[in-house]
Write an enzyme that holds these catalytic residues in place. Structure first.
Site, PDB file in Angstrom:
ATOM      1  N   ASP A  39      11.461 -10.396  -5.729  1.00  0.00           N
ATOM      2  CA  ASP A  39       9.889 -11.779  -5.117  1.00  0.00           C
ATOM      3  C   ASP A  39      11.367 -12.213  -4.204  1.00  0.00           C
ATOM      4  O   ASP A  39      11.572 -13.448  -4.460  1.00  0.00           O
ATOM      5  CB  ASP A  39       9.371 -12.552  -6.589  1.00  0.00           C
ATOM      6  CG  ASP A  39       8.746 -13.384  -6.515  1.00  0.00           C
ATOM      7  OD1 ASP A  39       8.857 -14.097  -5.223  1.00  0.00           O
ATOM      8  OD2 ASP A  39       8.407 -13.572  -7.444  1.00  0.00           O
ATOM      9  N   ASP A  81      11.185  -4.801  -2.532  1.00  0.00           N
ATOM     10  CA  ASP A  81       9.849  -5.254  -2.744  1.00  0.00           C
ATOM     11  C   ASP A  81       9.731  -5.889  -4.179  1.00  0.00           C
ATOM     12  O   ASP A  81      10.031  -5.964  -4.840  1.00  0.00           O
ATOM     13  CB  ASP A  81       9.034  -3.817  -2.318  1.00  0.00           C
ATOM     14  CG  ASP A  81       7.871  -4.372  -1.758  1.00  0.00           C
ATOM     15  OD1 ASP A  81       7.630  -3.984  -0.689  1.00  0.00           O
ATOM     16  OD2 ASP A  81       7.379  -4.146  -3.010  1.00  0.00           O
ATOM     17  N   TYR A  88      -2.242 -17.838   7.488  1.00  0.00           N
ATOM     18  CA  TYR A  88      -0.927 -17.316   7.505  1.00  0.00           C
ATOM     19  C   TYR A  88      -0.480 -17.596   9.194  1.00  0.00           C
ATOM     20  O   TYR A  88       0.605 -17.615   8.995  1.00  0.00           O
ATOM     21  CB  TYR A  88      -2.003 -15.852   7.515  1.00  0.00           C
ATOM     22  CG  TYR A  88      -0.483 -14.814   8.474  1.00  0.00           C
ATOM     23  CD1 TYR A  88      -0.314 -14.200   7.647  1.00  0.00           C
ATOM     24  CD2 TYR A  88      -1.040 -14.236   9.694  1.00  0.00           C
ATOM     25  CE1 TYR A  88       0.617 -13.012   7.694  1.00  0.00           C
ATOM     26  CE2 TYR A  88      -0.797 -12.931  10.272  1.00  0.00           C
ATOM     27  CZ  TYR A  88       0.260 -12.192   8.809  1.00  0.00           C
ATOM     28  OH  TYR A  88       1.000 -11.368   9.091  1.00  0.00           O
ATOM     29  N   LYS A 147       3.268 -18.263  10.302  1.00  0.00           N
ATOM     30  CA  LYS A 147       4.005 -17.249  11.025  1.00  0.00           C
ATOM     31  C   LYS A 147       4.803 -17.876  12.236  1.00  0.00           C
ATOM     32  O   LYS A 147       5.318 -18.051  12.744  1.00  0.00           O
ATOM     33  CB  LYS A 147       2.801 -16.787  11.708  1.00  0.00           C
ATOM     34  CG  LYS A 147       2.546 -15.146  10.402  1.00  0.00           C
ATOM     35  CD  LYS A 147       3.873 -14.338  10.114  1.00  0.00           C
ATOM     36  CE  LYS A 147       3.559 -13.587   9.167  1.00  0.00           C
ATOM     37  NZ  LYS A 147       4.607 -12.434   8.678  1.00  0.00           N
TER      38      LYS A 147
END
Length: 251
Positions: free
Chosen positions: A67, A41, A159, A163
């Site tokens: 990252d 993370d 987004y 996706k």
């Protein structure tokens, strides 16, 4: 010990974006079923705390800052998995962010940031993980897409595009890697009850729930269980698949 608790016994799994929410639940479920888990993370303190919490539950786990848009840091996570746990068998590309806005108001910087984290981050994960898995003779990669990538959401052109791109990437990578024994599949969650969705206005959340044939939001464990299935030998003849975890929404 029953078979169901040893689905991933002796295997090492990496989960990105694992400091909280769906990513942490995926890491927990994989660990409960025998995997040694590397939590990756961007938030250093948070991921170390999350890994410590899993160790408190008897799960072998470590936390690594990463990252996912930095190829050296992604490779470093692979190296940590191999050094700490002896290999790499499962990789889950879960890390993601949102920067919602209408087309008129969305900045180019926010479009690029979201697509970079989701799409480039997933590609770097697939590339780094599969390179190691090919040496080992196989492995399982699970990419977290979204129902937003199937139908598109207003205010989420960045987004939704990212996706949807993950779906295409999953299928292309699956075709490239199948003969190396590396399976690549994707999961598309729908409305899942997390800190992010709980922050939605109550009426908006209720309206979305009402559109779901099962009449409820999903829980992080609903996603995690499907990731477990795709990571295990139970899905040994599945690659390039995209499984919806959405209670029937948008079917």
């Amino acid at each position: 010990m029953s078979t169901v608790t040893t689905l991933l016994e002796g295997r090492t799994a990496v989960v990105t974006g694992a400091a909280q929410g769906i990513g942490l639940e995926i890491a927990r479920v994989l660990g409960v079923h025998g995997a040694k888990v590397v939590l990756a993370d961007l938030r250093d303190d948070a991921v170390l705390e999350a890994a410590a919490g899993l160790r408190g539950q008897g799960i072998q786990s470590i936390g690594v800052q990463c990252d996912v848009t930095d190829e050296d840091e992604v490779r470093n996570v692979v190296d940590h998995a191999v050094t700490e746990f002896g290999g790499l068998d499962v990789w889950v590309n879960n890390a993601g962010i949102t920067r919602d806005a209408s087309l008129k108001k969305m900045s180019l910087a926010d479009f690029r940031l979201v697509t970079d984290v989701h799409l480039t981050g997933t590609w770097l994960g697939v590339r780094a993980a599969s390179a190691r898995m090919r040496e080992n003779g196989g492995g399982a990669i699970v990419n977290i897409s979204s129902m937003s990538g199937k139908a598109g959401n207003p205010g989420q052109t960045n987004y939704s595009a990212a996706k949807a791109g993950i779906v295409g990437m999953t299928k292309a990578a699956a075709k490239e890697l199948a003969h190396h024994g590396v399976r690549v599949n994707a999961v598309q969650p729908g409305l899942i009850e997390t800190a992010m969705t709980r922050a939605m206005p109550a009426e908006s959340f209720a309206a979305m729930e009402a559109s779901i044939p099962m009449r409820r939001a999903g829980q992080p464990v609903d996603v995690a269980n499907v990731v477990l299935f795709l990571s295990s030998g139970l899905a040994g003849y599945m690659t390039g698949a995209v499984l919806e975890v959405a209670g029937g929404r948008l079917m």
